[in-house]
Scaffold this motif. Structure first.
Motif, PDB file in Angstrom:
ATOM      1  N   ASN A  26       0.837  -1.184   0.000  1.00  0.00           N
ATOM      2  CA  ASN A  26       0.000   0.000   0.000  1.00  0.00           C
ATOM      3  C   ASN A  26       0.885   1.252   0.000  1.00  0.00           C
ATOM      4  O   ASN A  26       2.109   1.161   0.058  1.00  0.00           O
ATOM      5  CB  ASN A  26      -0.988  -0.015   1.170  1.00  0.00           C
ATOM      6  N   LYS A  27       0.280   2.427  -0.084  1.00  0.00           N
ATOM      7  CA  LYS A  27       1.047   3.663  -0.248  1.00  0.00           C
ATOM      8  C   LYS A  27       2.012   3.935   0.901  1.00  0.00           C
ATOM      9  O   LYS A  27       3.102   4.441   0.689  1.00  0.00           O
ATOM     10  CB  LYS A  27       0.099   4.846  -0.429  1.00  0.00           C
ATOM     11  N   CYS A  31       1.475  -2.366   4.648  1.00  0.00           N
ATOM     12  CA  CYS A  31       0.733  -3.594   4.404  1.00  0.00           C
ATOM     13  C   CYS A  31       0.912  -3.987   2.944  1.00  0.00           C
ATOM     14  O   CYS A  31       1.027  -3.136   2.072  1.00  0.00           O
ATOM     15  CB  CYS A  31      -0.750  -3.369   4.720  1.00  0.00           C
ATOM     16  N   GLY A  32       0.926  -5.270   2.687  1.00  0.00           N
ATOM     17  CA  GLY A  32       1.064  -5.742   1.318  1.00  0.00           C
ATOM     18  C   GLY A  32       0.356  -7.066   1.135  1.00  0.00           C
ATOM     19  O   GLY A  32      -0.069  -7.693   2.100  1.00  0.00           O
ATOM     20  N   TYR A  33       0.205  -7.470  -0.114  1.00  0.00           N
ATOM     21  CA  TYR A  33      -0.398  -8.761  -0.395  1.00  0.00           C
ATOM     22  C   TYR A  33       0.179  -9.326  -1.677  1.00  0.00           C
ATOM     23  O   TYR A  33       0.698  -8.605  -2.509  1.00  0.00           O
ATOM     24  CB  TYR A  33      -1.929  -8.673  -0.473  1.00  0.00           C
ATOM     25  N   ASP A  34       0.096 -10.637  -1.784  1.00  0.00           N
ATOM     26  CA  ASP A  34       0.577 -11.352  -2.967  1.00  0.00           C
ATOM     27  C   ASP A  34      -0.595 -11.668  -3.876  1.00  0.00           C
ATOM     28  O   ASP A  34      -1.715 -11.842  -3.418  1.00  0.00           O
ATOM     29  CB  ASP A  34       1.261 -12.656  -2.564  1.00  0.00           C
ATOM     30  N   TYR A  35      -0.323 -11.737  -5.171  1.00  0.00           N
ATOM     31  CA  TYR A  35      -1.342 -12.144  -6.126  1.00  0.00           C
ATOM     32  C   TYR A  35      -0.761 -13.160  -7.072  1.00  0.00           C
ATOM     33  O   TYR A  35       0.438 -13.265  -7.225  1.00  0.00           O
ATOM     34  CB  TYR A  35      -1.915 -10.941  -6.887  1.00  0.00           C
ATOM     35  N   ALA A  40      -5.937  -7.258  -9.352  1.00  0.00           N
ATOM     36  CA  ALA A  40      -7.357  -6.971  -9.165  1.00  0.00           C
ATOM     37  C   ALA A  40      -8.160  -8.187  -8.735  1.00  0.00           C
ATOM     38  O   ALA A  40      -9.249  -8.036  -8.175  1.00  0.00           O
ATOM     39  CB  ALA A  40      -7.938  -6.397 -10.450  1.00  0.00           C
ATOM     40  N   ILE A  41      -7.669  -9.396  -8.973  1.00  0.00           N
ATOM     41  CA  ILE A  41      -8.426 -10.587  -8.584  1.00  0.00           C
ATOM     42  C   ILE A  41      -7.843 -11.278  -7.359  1.00  0.00           C
ATOM     43  O   ILE A  41      -8.168 -12.405  -7.060  1.00  0.00           O
ATOM     44  CB  ILE A  41      -8.558 -11.586  -9.758  1.00  0.00           C
ATOM     45  N   SER A  42      -6.992 -10.569  -6.620  1.00  0.00           N
ATOM     46  CA  SER A  42      -6.464 -11.105  -5.368  1.00  0.00           C
ATOM     47  C   SER A  42      -7.547 -11.041  -4.299  1.00  0.00           C
ATOM     48  O   SER A  42      -8.270 -10.050  -4.189  1.00  0.00           O
ATOM     49  CB  SER A  42      -5.250 -10.295  -4.920  1.00  0.00           C
ATOM     50  N   ILE A  43      -7.679 -12.083  -3.492  1.00  0.00           N
ATOM     51  CA  ILE A  43      -8.687 -12.100  -2.437  1.00  0.00           C
ATOM     52  C   ILE A  43      -8.443 -10.968  -1.446  1.00  0.00           C
ATOM     53  O   ILE A  43      -9.377 -10.289  -1.027  1.00  0.00           O
ATOM     54  CB  ILE A  43      -8.714 -13.474  -1.730  1.00  0.00           C
ATOM     55  N   SER A  44      -7.198 -10.710  -1.094  1.00  0.00           N
ATOM     56  CA  SER A  44      -6.891  -9.619  -0.173  1.00  0.00           C
ATOM     57  C   SER A  44      -7.321  -8.275  -0.744  1.00  0.00           C
ATOM     58  O   SER A  44      -7.810  -7.416  -0.024  1.00  0.00           O
ATOM     59  CB  SER A  44      -5.392  -9.582   0.122  1.00  0.00           C
ATOM     60  N   ARG A  45      -7.137  -8.090  -2.021  1.00  0.00           N
ATOM     61  CA  ARG A  45      -7.545  -6.847  -2.680  1.00  0.00           C
ATOM     62  C   ARG A  45      -9.071  -6.734  -2.693  1.00  0.00           C
ATOM     63  O   ARG A  45      -9.618  -5.661  -2.437  1.00  0.00           O
ATOM     64  CB  ARG A  45      -6.990  -6.818  -4.103  1.00  0.00           C
ATOM     65  N   ILE A  46      -9.770  -7.817  -2.985  1.00  0.00           N
ATOM     66  CA  ILE A  46     -11.229  -7.792  -3.070  1.00  0.00           C
ATOM     67  C   ILE A  46     -11.854  -7.416  -1.725  1.00  0.00           C
ATOM     68  O   ILE A  46     -12.786  -6.616  -1.670  1.00  0.00           O
ATOM     69  CB  ILE A  46     -11.767  -9.146  -3.571  1.00  0.00           C
ATOM     70  N   ILE A  47     -11.342  -7.961  -0.637  1.00  0.00           N
ATOM     71  CA  ILE A  47     -11.915  -7.655   0.675  1.00  0.00           C
ATOM     72  C   ILE A  47     -11.356  -6.374   1.270  1.00  0.00           C
ATOM     73  O   ILE A  47     -11.787  -5.939   2.327  1.00  0.00           O
ATOM     74  CB  ILE A  47     -11.737  -8.834   1.653  1.00  0.00           C
ATOM     75  N   GLY A  48     -10.392  -5.730   0.598  1.00  0.00           N
ATOM     76  CA  GLY A  48      -9.852  -4.456   1.067  1.00  0.00           C
ATOM     77  C   GLY A  48      -8.989  -4.586   2.301  1.00  0.00           C
ATOM     78  O   GLY A  48      -8.997  -3.720   3.161  1.00  0.00           O
ATOM     79  N   CYS A  50      -5.821  -4.222   2.838  1.00  0.00           N
ATOM     80  CA  CYS A  50      -4.735  -3.257   3.034  1.00  0.00           C
ATOM     81  C   CYS A  50      -5.128  -1.824   2.662  1.00  0.00           C
ATOM     82  O   CYS A  50      -4.302  -0.938   2.701  1.00  0.00           O
ATOM     83  CB  CYS A  50      -3.527  -3.648   2.202  1.00  0.00           C
ATOM     84  N   GLY A  51      -6.342  -1.607   2.269  1.00  0.00           N
ATOM     85  CA  GLY A  51      -6.732  -0.269   1.819  1.00  0.00           C
ATOM     86  C   GLY A  51      -6.263  -0.047   0.389  1.00  0.00           C
ATOM     87  O   GLY A  51      -5.931  -0.995  -0.318  1.00  0.00           O
ATOM     88  N   PRO A  52      -6.203   1.206  -0.054  1.00  0.00           N
ATOM     89  CA  PRO A  52      -5.791   1.491  -1.431  1.00  0.00           C
ATOM     90  C   PRO A  52      -4.362   1.027  -1.692  1.00  0.00           C
ATOM     91  O   PRO A  52      -3.475   1.225  -0.859  1.00  0.00           O
ATOM     92  CB  PRO A  52      -5.891   3.001  -1.536  1.00  0.00           C
ATOM     93  N   ALA A  53      -4.135   0.404  -2.820  1.00  0.00           N
ATOM     94  CA  ALA A  53      -2.811  -0.103  -3.171  1.00  0.00           C
ATOM     95  C   ALA A  53      -2.198   0.766  -4.261  1.00  0.00           C
ATOM     96  O   ALA A  53      -2.886   1.396  -5.049  1.00  0.00           O
ATOM     97  CB  ALA A  53      -2.901  -1.536  -3.655  1.00  0.00           C
ATOM     98  N   GLU A  54      -0.895   0.792  -4.272  1.00  0.00           N
ATOM     99  CA  GLU A  54      -0.149   1.512  -5.304  1.00  0.00           C
ATOM    100  C   GLU A  54       0.525   0.491  -6.191  1.00  0.00           C
ATOM    101  O   GLU A  54       1.283  -0.337  -5.728  1.00  0.00           O
ATOM    102  CB  GLU A  54       0.903   2.389  -4.620  1.00  0.00           C
TER     103      GLU A  54
END
Length: 55
Positions: A26-27, A31-35, A40-48, A50-54
């Motif tokens: 994230n900015k 926090c971060g996540y793997d895909y 855009a189809i990461s489960i962590s991204r879908i449920i939000g 980490c908040g907005p990602a860069e």
């Protein structure tokens, strides 16, 4: 011979999917996540998670 073809096909598929994976932070870099295929189809991204990602 058929077994060797299956093994080569499996390794090619795994190699292709591995090349499409990545990590997004994230900015604030707190926090971060793997895909696997696309961020855009990461489960962590879908449920939000980490908040907005860069990208």
């Amino acid at each position: 011979m058929k077994r060797m073809i299956k093994i080569v096909a499996l390794l090619a598929a795994v190699g292709t999917l591995t090349a499409c994976s990545g990590h997004v932070e994230n900015k604030s870099k707190s926090c971060g996540y793997d895909y696997l295929l696309h961020p855009a189809i990461s489960i962590s991204r879908i449920i939000g998670g980490c908040g907005p990602a860069e990208y």
